[in-house]
Motif scaffolding. Structure first.
Motif, PDB file in Angstrom:
ATOM      1  N   VAL A  29       0.873  -1.162   0.000  1.00  0.00           N
ATOM      2  CA  VAL A  29       0.000   0.000   0.000  1.00  0.00           C
ATOM      3  C   VAL A  29       0.917   1.219   0.000  1.00  0.00           C
ATOM      4  O   VAL A  29       1.920   1.252   0.714  1.00  0.00           O
ATOM      5  CB  VAL A  29      -0.992   0.011   1.193  1.00  0.00           C
ATOM      6  N   ALA A  30       0.603   2.192  -0.857  1.00  0.00           N
ATOM      7  CA  ALA A  30       1.445   3.380  -0.999  1.00  0.00           C
ATOM      8  C   ALA A  30       0.576   4.626  -1.035  1.00  0.00           C
ATOM      9  O   ALA A  30      -0.513   4.619  -1.615  1.00  0.00           O
ATOM     10  CB  ALA A  30       2.271   3.289  -2.284  1.00  0.00           C
ATOM     11  N   LEU A  31       1.061   5.677  -0.422  1.00  0.00           N
ATOM     12  CA  LEU A  31       0.368   6.966  -0.389  1.00  0.00           C
ATOM     13  C   LEU A  31       1.302   8.009  -0.980  1.00  0.00           C
ATOM     14  O   LEU A  31       2.465   8.106  -0.592  1.00  0.00           O
ATOM     15  CB  LEU A  31       0.009   7.338   1.058  1.00  0.00           C
ATOM     16  N   LEU A  32       0.782   8.795  -1.895  1.00  0.00           N
ATOM     17  CA  LEU A  32       1.533   9.884  -2.506  1.00  0.00           C
ATOM     18  C   LEU A  32       0.820  11.182  -2.161  1.00  0.00           C
ATOM     19  O   LEU A  32      -0.356  11.352  -2.500  1.00  0.00           O
ATOM     20  CB  LEU A  32       1.604   9.712  -4.029  1.00  0.00           C
ATOM     21  N   VAL A  33       1.527  12.086  -1.490  1.00  0.00           N
ATOM     22  CA  VAL A  33       0.946  13.370  -1.111  1.00  0.00           C
ATOM     23  C   VAL A  33       1.712  14.468  -1.827  1.00  0.00           C
ATOM     24  O   VAL A  33       2.938  14.522  -1.762  1.00  0.00           O
ATOM     25  CB  VAL A  33       1.005  13.591   0.422  1.00  0.00           C
ATOM     26  N   LEU A  37       0.095  20.988  -4.354  1.00  0.00           N
ATOM     27  CA  LEU A  37      -1.269  20.935  -4.889  1.00  0.00           C
ATOM     28  C   LEU A  37      -2.294  20.582  -3.818  1.00  0.00           C
ATOM     29  O   LEU A  37      -3.495  20.660  -4.062  1.00  0.00           O
ATOM     30  CB  LEU A  37      -1.355  19.914  -6.030  1.00  0.00           C
ATOM     31  N   ARG A  38      -1.796  20.144  -2.639  1.00  0.00           N
ATOM     32  CA  ARG A  38      -2.656  19.689  -1.531  1.00  0.00           C
ATOM     33  C   ARG A  38      -3.579  18.568  -1.990  1.00  0.00           C
ATOM     34  O   ARG A  38      -4.787  18.609  -1.804  1.00  0.00           O
ATOM     35  CB  ARG A  38      -3.427  20.863  -0.922  1.00  0.00           C
ATOM     36  N   THR A  39      -2.948  17.554  -2.614  1.00  0.00           N
ATOM     37  CA  THR A  39      -3.684  16.376  -3.071  1.00  0.00           C
ATOM     38  C   THR A  39      -2.994  15.118  -2.564  1.00  0.00           C
ATOM     39  O   THR A  39      -1.826  15.141  -2.189  1.00  0.00           O
ATOM     40  CB  THR A  39      -3.769  16.307  -4.611  1.00  0.00           C
ATOM     41  N   ALA A  40      -3.748  14.023  -2.571  1.00  0.00           N
ATOM     42  CA  ALA A  40      -3.206  12.714  -2.215  1.00  0.00           C
ATOM     43  C   ALA A  40      -3.781  11.686  -3.174  1.00  0.00           C
ATOM     44  O   ALA A  40      -4.883  11.845  -3.704  1.00  0.00           O
ATOM     45  CB  ALA A  40      -3.563  12.351  -0.773  1.00  0.00           C
ATOM     46  N   GLN A  41      -3.015  10.645  -3.386  1.00  0.00           N
ATOM     47  CA  GLN A  41      -3.432   9.521  -4.224  1.00  0.00           C
ATOM     48  C   GLN A  41      -2.759   8.282  -3.651  1.00  0.00           C
ATOM     49  O   GLN A  41      -1.688   8.366  -3.049  1.00  0.00           O
ATOM     50  CB  GLN A  41      -2.982   9.753  -5.665  1.00  0.00           C
ATOM     51  N   TRP A  42      -3.393   7.120  -3.813  1.00  0.00           N
ATOM     52  CA  TRP A  42      -2.815   5.902  -3.263  1.00  0.00           C
ATOM     53  C   TRP A  42      -2.996   4.743  -4.223  1.00  0.00           C
ATOM     54  O   TRP A  42      -3.810   4.779  -5.145  1.00  0.00           O
ATOM     55  CB  TRP A  42      -3.399   5.571  -1.893  1.00  0.00           C
ATOM     56  N   ALA A  43      -2.200   3.703  -3.940  1.00  0.00           N
ATOM     57  CA  ALA A  43      -2.259   2.466  -4.713  1.00  0.00           C
ATOM     58  C   ALA A  43      -2.075   1.316  -3.733  1.00  0.00           C
ATOM     59  O   ALA A  43      -1.437   1.471  -2.696  1.00  0.00           O
ATOM     60  CB  ALA A  43      -1.150   2.437  -5.761  1.00  0.00           C
ATOM     61  N   HIS A  44      -2.651   0.159  -4.088  1.00  0.00           N
ATOM     62  CA  HIS A  44      -2.444  -1.010  -3.241  1.00  0.00           C
ATOM     63  C   HIS A  44      -2.657  -2.284  -4.045  1.00  0.00           C
ATOM     64  O   HIS A  44      -3.320  -2.291  -5.086  1.00  0.00           O
ATOM     65  CB  HIS A  44      -3.371  -0.979  -2.021  1.00  0.00           C
ATOM     66  N   VAL A  45      -2.037  -3.347  -3.541  1.00  0.00           N
ATOM     67  CA  VAL A  45      -2.193  -4.687  -4.094  1.00  0.00           C
ATOM     68  C   VAL A  45      -2.276  -5.635  -2.904  1.00  0.00           C
ATOM     69  O   VAL A  45      -1.442  -5.577  -2.000  1.00  0.00           O
ATOM     70  CB  VAL A  45      -1.014  -5.095  -5.007  1.00  0.00           C
ATOM     71  N   GLY A  46      -3.288  -6.486  -2.893  1.00  0.00           N
ATOM     72  CA  GLY A  46      -3.427  -7.468  -1.817  1.00  0.00           C
ATOM     73  C   GLY A  46      -4.311  -6.968  -0.700  1.00  0.00           C
ATOM     74  O   GLY A  46      -5.297  -6.273  -0.927  1.00  0.00           O
ATOM     75  N   SER A 101      -6.342   5.016  -6.623  1.00  0.00           N
ATOM     76  CA  SER A 101      -7.341   6.039  -6.346  1.00  0.00           C
ATOM     77  C   SER A 101      -7.153   7.192  -7.319  1.00  0.00           C
ATOM     78  O   SER A 101      -6.087   7.362  -7.902  1.00  0.00           O
ATOM     79  CB  SER A 101      -7.204   6.557  -4.921  1.00  0.00           C
ATOM     80  N   SER A 102      -8.176   7.994  -7.442  1.00  0.00           N
ATOM     81  CA  SER A 102      -8.037   9.282  -8.125  1.00  0.00           C
ATOM     82  C   SER A 102      -7.385  10.235  -7.138  1.00  0.00           C
ATOM     83  O   SER A 102      -7.430  10.023  -5.925  1.00  0.00           O
ATOM     84  CB  SER A 102      -9.408   9.823  -8.515  1.00  0.00           C
ATOM     85  N   ALA A 103      -6.796  11.292  -7.646  1.00  0.00           N
ATOM     86  CA  ALA A 103      -6.232  12.296  -6.753  1.00  0.00           C
ATOM     87  C   ALA A 103      -7.383  13.007  -6.040  1.00  0.00           C
ATOM     88  O   ALA A 103      -8.381  13.356  -6.657  1.00  0.00           O
ATOM     89  CB  ALA A 103      -5.393  13.298  -7.532  1.00  0.00           C
ATOM     90  N   ILE A 104      -7.250  13.160  -4.726  1.00  0.00           N
ATOM     91  CA  ILE A 104      -8.261  13.861  -3.926  1.00  0.00           C
ATOM     92  C   ILE A 104      -7.605  15.059  -3.256  1.00  0.00           C
ATOM     93  O   ILE A 104      -6.394  15.058  -3.013  1.00  0.00           O
ATOM     94  CB  ILE A 104      -8.876  12.933  -2.849  1.00  0.00           C
ATOM     95  N   SER A 105      -8.379  16.072  -2.955  1.00  0.00           N
ATOM     96  CA  SER A 105      -7.829  17.206  -2.219  1.00  0.00           C
ATOM     97  C   SER A 105      -7.736  16.833  -0.741  1.00  0.00           C
ATOM     98  O   SER A 105      -8.568  16.088  -0.229  1.00  0.00           O
ATOM     99  CB  SER A 105      -8.690  18.456  -2.417  1.00  0.00           C
ATOM    100  N   VAL A 106      -6.698  17.330  -0.097  1.00  0.00           N
ATOM    101  CA  VAL A 106      -6.522  17.075   1.333  1.00  0.00           C
ATOM    102  C   VAL A 106      -6.694  18.382   2.093  1.00  0.00           C
ATOM    103  O   VAL A 106      -6.456  19.462   1.564  1.00  0.00           O
ATOM    104  CB  VAL A 106      -5.158  16.427   1.658  1.00  0.00           C
TER     105      VAL A 106
END
Length: 181
Positions: A29-33, A37-46, A101-106
Motif C-alpha cells: 500500500v502506498a500513499l503519494l501526497v 497541490l494539496r492532493t493525495a493519491q494511493w495504490a495497493h495490491v493485496g 485512487s483518483s487524486a483527492i484534495s486534502v
C-alpha cells in the motif's frame, strides 16, 4: 504503477532464480501526497490497507484483493474463510493491476493509516477511528493502536506481519478532536 510493476518484477525474478521461493508473495500500500497541490493519491495490491479520515471520521478505506472481500461485495457468506486468501499480490502473476485512487484534495486534519493485514485484522474500523479522536499526535495514535493490538493478540495467540504507518496533514489535532466534543 511503475514502482509496483518493478517490485513485482523483482519478486518474480527471484522466484525464477530460486524455486524454493516460488510461493513468495507480498502486498503493498502506498500513499503519494503533493503538498503544493494539496492532493493525495494511493495504490495497493493485496490486503494491506489504506484508511482515510476527515475530521476524525473514517471516510474511505481500500478494498482488499481477497476472496473474502469479493464474496462480501457480492453479498455472499464468507464466514469461516481465511481472510488471507488473496486474489492479487506481488509475485502471484507476471502482471499486477493495483487498485489506484483518483487524486483527492486534502485538508488540515486529514489522516491516513497504511497497514498490513496483521494490523487491521485485530482492530475494527470503529476502534481505529475512536483512537484517532482520542489523541493529539500521530505517534500517540500509533502507540494506542499498537497497545490495542497487543491486548487482542494475547487473546488470539498470534500476530501476522503487523506494521503500520500513519500520516496526518497539517495540524490534525485541532480538527480531529472536534468530533468528540
Amino acid at each position: 504503477r511503475a514502482c509496483i510493476a518493478e517490485a513485482n518484477g523483482a519478486i518474480v525474478a527471484r522466484q525464477r532464480h530460486d524455486p524454493a521461493l516460488r510461493e513468495m508473495a507480498a502486498t503493498i500500500v502506498a500513499l503519494l501526497v503533493d503538498s503544493e497541490l494539496r492532493t493525495a493519491q494511493w495504490a495497493h495490491v493485496g490486503d494491506s490497507r489504506l484508511y482515510r479520515f476527515r475530521r476524525g471520521q473514517l471516510v474511505e478505506r481500500t478494498r482488499d484483493h481477497s476472496l473474502v472481500q469479493q464474496l462480501a461485495d457480492a453479498g455472499l457468506p464468507c464466514d469461516g474463510l481465511s481472510p488471507g486468501l488473496l486474489l492479487h499480490a506481488l509475485g502471484m502473476t507476471g502482471e499486477v493491476l493495483p487498485g489506484l485512487s483518483s487524486a483527492i484534495s486534502v485538508e488540515d486534519g486529514d489522516a491516513f493509516l497504511l497497514c498490513t493485514d496483521g494490523f487491521w485484522q485485530l482492530l475494527p474500523d470503529e476502534l481505529i477511528e475512536y483512537c484517532l479522536r482520542a489523541v493529539h499526535t500521530v505517534s500517540d495514535w500509533l502507540t494506542l493502536l499498537a497497545d490495542a493490538i497487543r491486548q487482542r493478540s494475547e487473546l488470539s495467540g498470534s500476530v501476522d506481519n503487523c506494521s503500520a504507518l500513519a500520516v496526518w496533514i497539517g495540524n490534525p489535532e485541532s480538527v480531529t478532536l472536534v468530533a468528540m466534543r
